[in-house]
Design a protein around this motif. Structure first.
Motif, short mmCIF file in Angstrom:
data_model
loop_
_atom_site.label_atom_id
_atom_site.label_comp_id
_atom_site.label_asym_id
_atom_site.label_seq_id
_atom_site.Cartn_x
_atom_site.Cartn_y
_atom_site.Cartn_z
N ALA A 1 7.02 2.35 2.49
CA ALA A 1 6.31 3.20 1.51
C ALA A 1 5.20 3.96 2.24
CB ALA A 1 5.72 2.35 0.40
N ALA B 1 10.56 1.81 -6.21
CA ALA B 1 9.46 1.18 -5.49
C ALA B 1 9.69 -0.33 -5.51
CB ALA B 1 8.13 1.53 -6.14
N THR C 1 5.69 7.36 -7.78
CA THR C 1 6.33 7.85 -6.57
C THR C 1 7.18 9.06 -6.92
OG1 THR C 1 8.14 6.30 -6.94
CG2 THR C 1 6.42 5.61 -5.40
N TYR D 1 4.04 8.72 -2.32
CA TYR D 1 3.45 7.67 -3.16
C TYR D 1 2.17 8.30 -3.68
CZ TYR D 1 0.24 3.92 -4.19
OH TYR D 1 -0.71 3.14 -4.79
#
Length: 146
Positions: free
Chosen positions: A90, A120, A20, A47
């Motif tokens: 996300a 994350a 990420t 991402y």
């Protein structure tokens, strides 16, 4: 090899480690109104690949006196005196999403910085180690627009 020692290499990222990234412009504060500076910063997340996180935790470490401004903020956890932590969805793989955060602070806020760190997260809230941890933290300048 150096001095008879075997060469050392960084471990390869695990297939389960998500990659990420975080990016942001400056926090641009407008001239003071009623003793406070007001401004926004756009924070972008990407991402990139591998294990897809469910959420991204964004930690915003801020200088004393800088506060959230407005009602558009997602729920915040953590110690608001030193950092705001927000959980964000996300993005899909290879997709960038942008969030705008509004702040207000005393006239002395100019010239400092924010520290942005992302983690994350799995569905159970446990953090995942990143494939490239150097893309998960940045400093954001705070400046006053004249």
């Amino acid at each position: 090899m150096r001095g008879g020692e075997p060469a050392r290499h960084a471990p390869a990222p695990s297939a389960s480690a998500p990659e990420t990234t975080v990016a942001a412009g400056d926090l641009a504060l407008d001239p003071a109104v009623d003793g406070f500076l007001h401004g926004t910063v756009a924070v972008k997340f990407t991402y990139v690949r591998d294990a897809r996180p469910v959420r991204i935790a964004l930690s915003i470490t801020h200088p004393p006196g800088l506060e959230r401004d407005g009602t558009a903020w997602p729920p915040v956890r953590g110690d608001a005196h030193t950092a705001y932590i927000v959980d964000l969805a996300a993005p899909p793989a290879r997709t960038m999403v942008s969030y705008t955060f509004a702040f207000k602070g005393p006239a002395t806020t100019d010239g400092r910085s924010l520290q942005l760190d992302i983690t994350a997260l799995r569905a159970d809230g446990v953090g995942l180690s990143g494939a490239n941890p150097f893309d998960n933290s940045i400093a954001v300048a705070i400046r006053t627009v004249q």
